[in-house]
Design an enzyme around this catalytic site. Sequence first.
Site, PDB file in Angstrom:
ATOM      1  N   ARG A  42     -20.189  58.773  16.764  1.00 36.02           N
ATOM      2  CA  ARG A  42     -20.078  59.405  18.082  1.00 36.02           C
ATOM      3  C   ARG A  42     -21.047  60.565  18.293  1.00 36.02           C
ATOM      4  O   ARG A  42     -21.153  61.055  19.426  1.00 36.02           O
ATOM      5  CB  ARG A  42     -18.632  59.864  18.307  1.00 36.02           C
ATOM      6  CG  ARG A  42     -17.641  58.711  18.348  1.00 36.02           C
ATOM      7  CD  ARG A  42     -18.046  57.646  19.346  1.00 36.02           C
ATOM      8  NE  ARG A  42     -17.081  56.553  19.427  1.00 36.02           N
ATOM      9  CZ  ARG A  42     -17.176  55.518  20.242  1.00 36.02           C
ATOM     10  NH1 ARG A  42     -18.223  55.423  21.050  1.00 36.02           N
ATOM     11  NH2 ARG A  42     -16.270  54.565  20.245  1.00 36.02           N
TER      12      ARG A  42
ATOM     13  N   ILE B  28     -10.128  56.346  21.105  1.00 37.90           N
ATOM     14  CA  ILE B  28      -8.962  55.707  20.483  1.00 37.90           C
ATOM     15  C   ILE B  28      -9.336  54.441  19.729  1.00 37.90           C
ATOM     16  O   ILE B  28      -8.532  53.907  18.947  1.00 37.90           O
ATOM     17  CB  ILE B  28      -7.885  55.406  21.560  1.00 37.90           C
ATOM     18  CG1 ILE B  28      -6.481  55.304  20.928  1.00 37.90           C
ATOM     19  CG2 ILE B  28      -8.227  54.135  22.324  1.00 37.90           C
ATOM     20  CD1 ILE B  28      -5.983  56.618  20.388  1.00 37.90           C
ATOM     21  N   ARG B  29     -10.568  53.952  19.907  1.00 35.38           N
ATOM     22  CA  ARG B  29     -11.013  52.793  19.146  1.00 35.38           C
ATOM     23  C   ARG B  29     -11.081  53.108  17.647  1.00 35.38           C
ATOM     24  O   ARG B  29     -11.052  52.190  16.825  1.00 35.38           O
ATOM     25  CB  ARG B  29     -12.393  52.331  19.643  1.00 35.38           C
ATOM     26  CG  ARG B  29     -12.351  51.694  21.018  1.00 35.38           C
ATOM     27  CD  ARG B  29     -13.752  51.436  21.545  1.00 35.38           C
ATOM     28  NE  ARG B  29     -14.501  50.535  20.683  1.00 35.38           N
ATOM     29  CZ  ARG B  29     -14.432  49.209  20.712  1.00 35.38           C
ATOM     30  NH1 ARG B  29     -13.626  48.619  21.575  1.00 35.38           N
ATOM     31  NH2 ARG B  29     -15.169  48.480  19.901  1.00 35.38           N
TER      32      ARG B  29
ATOM     33  N   GLN C 187     -12.612  55.452  24.640  1.00 36.64           N
ATOM     34  CA  GLN C 187     -13.616  55.228  23.594  1.00 36.64           C
ATOM     35  C   GLN C 187     -13.129  55.785  22.260  1.00 36.64           C
ATOM     36  O   GLN C 187     -13.249  55.147  21.212  1.00 36.64           O
ATOM     37  CB  GLN C 187     -14.928  55.917  23.977  1.00 36.64           C
ATOM     38  CG  GLN C 187     -15.663  55.320  25.145  1.00 36.64           C
ATOM     39  CD  GLN C 187     -16.959  56.074  25.431  1.00 36.64           C
ATOM     40  OE1 GLN C 187     -17.019  57.292  25.354  1.00 36.64           O
ATOM     41  NE2 GLN C 187     -18.002  55.346  25.748  1.00 36.64           N
TER      42      GLN C 187
END
EC number: 2.1.1.148
Length: 304
Positions: free
Chosen positions: A222, A111-112, A109
């Site tokens: 996030r 690294i997106r 998630q």
Amino acid sequence: MALTDEQRAEITAQRHAPAQTMRPTVPAMEALLFEPFELLDHGFLRVVDYMGDDSAVVQAARVSYGKGTRRTSEDAGLIRYLMRHRHSTPFEMCEIKFHVKLPLFVARQWIRHRMANVNEYSARYSVLDKEFYLPAAEQIAAQSRSNKQGRGDALSAEAAQEVLSILQRDALQCYDDYEQMLDSEGMGVARELARVNLTLNTYTQWYWKIDLHNLMHFLALRSDPHAQYEIRVYAQKMIEILKAWVPQTAAAFEEYRLGAHSFSAGMLNVLRRRLAGEDVTQENSGITKREWAEMMAVLEADAS
């Protein structure tokens, strides 16, 4: 265990080997530099380097030579203006580098967010540790009925324990098979092939360097309640670090990003009509049911 005794000794040595510098530093950041913050069951997050501070944002915006004679309140006002009007380049002048230990599914998630520099532990070169993320029982929930990618109600204690048993059993079995494949006196499979058998809750590590503008974009997404719990844990700790590093920028970020909401042109039109005394319902609003529900959720939450 998030860190071994050897790793703790290495970190202690780093923290007791100060280096002189002519560049601006932040005392609060110097105090937490290299310090590991343990997260989840085996993960951690630590700052290994940073560049710039609030004054670097102001300096870049004014293209000045230094702090000058302006008051702190003026600098804070400028930072708030930049944040409010979404001027990004002054915030790109600051950078921070983290060392992160996290489960593979969280890393996928994470690294997106592509506007960062990443160097991950290589499972082609080294053997991954026998460490897996197992969620706390209260975090094990059913699929949400309204959110296709989120959790709903928590499972019963008995069902949660059964899930934990399955996760642990499968992770241990896959790791045992991984070790068997790697055994040089047995199969001797190449590390780059043997690793494909590992479960997504296996822990990995990386160094992650990012500028302040893109860090705040990452944190806005996030730390949101809709983000997955496990990545929110890391984001929330990073917000604490942000406040230590650039307190004026962090305050503006909380005011204009974390604590703010965006309305579409259609939503704004509904609000103007309602302020003018018009009886507006979803049926005559011109916006979809989903947009209406999202708008009302914001307004009712703020009103409460």
